[in-house]
Design an enzyme around this catalytic site. Structure first.
Site, short mmCIF file in Angstrom:
data_model
loop_
_atom_site.label_atom_id
_atom_site.label_comp_id
_atom_site.label_asym_id
_atom_site.label_seq_id
_atom_site.Cartn_x
_atom_site.Cartn_y
_atom_site.Cartn_z
N HIS A 289 24.99 44.88 31.32
CA HIS A 289 25.85 46.25 31.69
C HIS A 289 25.77 46.48 33.10
O HIS A 289 26.81 47.02 33.65
CB HIS A 289 25.32 47.37 30.80
N LYS B 232 31.10 38.11 27.69
CA LYS B 232 30.24 37.96 26.57
C LYS B 232 30.88 38.26 25.23
O LYS B 232 30.82 37.36 24.29
CB LYS B 232 29.10 38.96 26.65
P1 AMP Z 1 28.45 46.76 24.46
O1 AMP Z 1 27.47 47.93 24.94
O2 AMP Z 1 27.61 45.66 23.67
O3 AMP Z 1 29.67 47.51 23.79
O4 AMP Z 1 28.93 46.16 25.88
C1 AMP Z 1 29.72 46.87 26.81
C2 AMP Z 1 30.34 46.01 27.79
O5 AMP Z 1 29.16 45.14 28.36
C3 AMP Z 1 31.27 44.91 27.13
O6 AMP Z 1 32.17 44.84 27.77
C4 AMP Z 1 30.52 43.70 26.88
O7 AMP Z 1 31.24 42.37 26.93
C5 AMP Z 1 29.46 43.91 28.18
N1 AMP Z 1 28.36 42.83 28.29
C6 AMP Z 1 27.45 42.84 27.01
N2 AMP Z 1 26.67 41.96 27.14
C7 AMP Z 1 26.73 41.37 28.38
C8 AMP Z 1 26.24 40.40 29.12
N3 AMP Z 1 25.18 39.48 28.67
N4 AMP Z 1 26.81 39.77 30.44
C9 AMP Z 1 27.97 40.57 30.94
N5 AMP Z 1 28.53 41.74 30.13
C10 AMP Z 1 28.00 41.93 29.23
#
Ligand code: AMP
Length: 255
Positions: free
Chosen positions: A11, A123
Site C-alpha cells: 500500500h 496484485k
Molecule cells: P486492499 O487494501 O487489499 O484492497 O488493497 C488496496 C490497494 O493496494 C489495491 O489496489 C491493491 O491492488 C494494492 N495492493 C495490495 N497489495 C499490494 C502489493 N503487494 N503490492 C502493490 N499493491 C498492492
C-alpha cells in the site's frame, strides 16, 4: 487511493507513487461488505486502525477517509454493472458478486473524492481490469495508475491477509510465487506447457496448498492459453493456505 486497511509496504508503494504525482493524496480505508462473498472472511479481515493511521502520518498522506458502513450505504441499495466475462472468470467465478461490490464502492469513492488520479495495485490484476471497465462505462474523469506488486525478500506478494498465516503458512505461501516464477523463467526456454507442468508439480507436492485456479492467460481478455501467443501473458493464481485465500500474478514475456 482506495484500500481496506491493514496497510503494508505494498500500500505504501502506491501512496509514494501517488505523492510523487499529486498535490493532495487521499487514502480511503473501508472494509467494504458488498465485495465479500464469505461472511467469515469479512469478519476476520484485520482492522488495525491505529497502526494504519500512524503509517499514513509517517508517509505524510494528506487525507484519510475512514467512513462507516452506514455512511457509505443506504438501505436496500441496488447496483449492477455489465462486466462482461470478467464477472464470471477466475476471481469472478470463485467469488460470485465480488466485482459488483468492488465497482459499487469504487464508484462511490470516485464520486466522493473526485480524484484526478487513482492508484491500484497489479496484485489485484483482474480488479484493475474491472475498474478500467467501470471508468469506461460510467465515463469517470480519472486516470488510473497501476502499480507493481511489492513482495517480501523471499518473493511472497504482500497482502493484508498474510498476517493471518502462521510461520509455517508463510513458508508454504512462498510456493505460490515460486510457481509463478517457474512459469516466467521457463516460458522462453522450455515452452509454456512444460514450465506450467513443472509449476503444477511444485504446487501439488505441497499438501498445505489448495489451489483454486492457476492459469496462464492473455492479459487483455484473461482467456487461458496453452502456448505462448503474442508478446506478453499473465500467470494468475489463487489458493488457500491455512484457510486464508491468497492471490498473486506475474507477467510473462514470451519473446
Ligand atoms: P486492499 O487494501 O487489499 O484492497 O488493497 C488496496 C490497494 O493496494 C489495491 O489496489 C491493491 O491492488 C494494492 N495492493 C495490495 N497489495 C499490494 C502489493 N503487494 N503490492 C502493490 N499493491 C498492492
Amino acid at each position: 487511493m482506495p484500500t481496506m486497511g491493514a496497510l503494508h509496504p505494498g500500500h505504501l508503494s502506491l501512496l509514494r507513487n501517488a505523492k510523487s504525482r499529486c498535490d493532495i493524496v487521499v487514502c480511503s480505508i473501508f472494509v467494504n461488505p458488498t465485495q465479500f462473498n464469505d461472511a467469515s472472511d469479512l469478519e476476520k479481515y484485520p482492522r488495525p486502525i491505529e497502526q494504519d493511521t500512524a503509517l499514513l502520518e509517517s508517509i505524510s498522506c494528506d487525507v484519510l477517509f475512514l467512513p462507516d458502513v452506514e455512511e457509505m450505504y443506504g438501505e436496500n441499495e441496488h447496483w449492477h454493472i455489465d462486466l462482461g466475462s470478467l464477472e464470471t472468470m477466475w476471481e469472478g467465478a470463485f467469488r460470485p458478486g465480488h466485482f459488483q461490490g468492488v465497482t459499487q464502492v469504487v464508484y462511490k469513492l470516485f464520486q466522493i473524492v473526485q480524484p484526478h488520479y487513482a492508484f491500484f495495485g497489479q496484485k489485484d490484476f483482474q480488479q484493475c481490469m474491472v475498474v478500467r471497465r467501470l471508468v469506461d462505462i460510467m465515463q469517470v474523469p480519472v486516470r488510473l495508475v497501476i502499480c507493481p506488486i511489492e513482495r517480501s525478500r523471499e518473493g511472497l506478494a504482500l497482502s493484508s491477509r498474510n498476517v493471518r498465516l502462521s510461520d509455517h503458512g508463510l513458508r508454504d505461501a512462498l510456493d505460490l510465487s515460486k510457481a509463478l516464477r517457474l512459469v516466467r523463467h521457463g516460458a522462453k526456454e522450455q515452452g509454456l506447457s512444460k514450465s506450467k507442468l513443472a509449476a503444477n508439480a511444485l504446487l501439488d507436492e505441497n499438501p498445505n496448498i489448495q489451489v483454486e485456479y492457476f492459469a496462464i492467460c492473455k492479459p487483455d481478455t484473461l482467456l487461458e492459453v496453452k502456448e505462448c501467443e503474442g508478446e506478453q501473458l499473465v500467470a494468475l493464481i489463487a489458493a488457500y493456505i491455512e484457510g486464508v485465500r491468497l492471490i498473486d500474478n506475474m507477467l510473462i514475456d514470451c519473446q
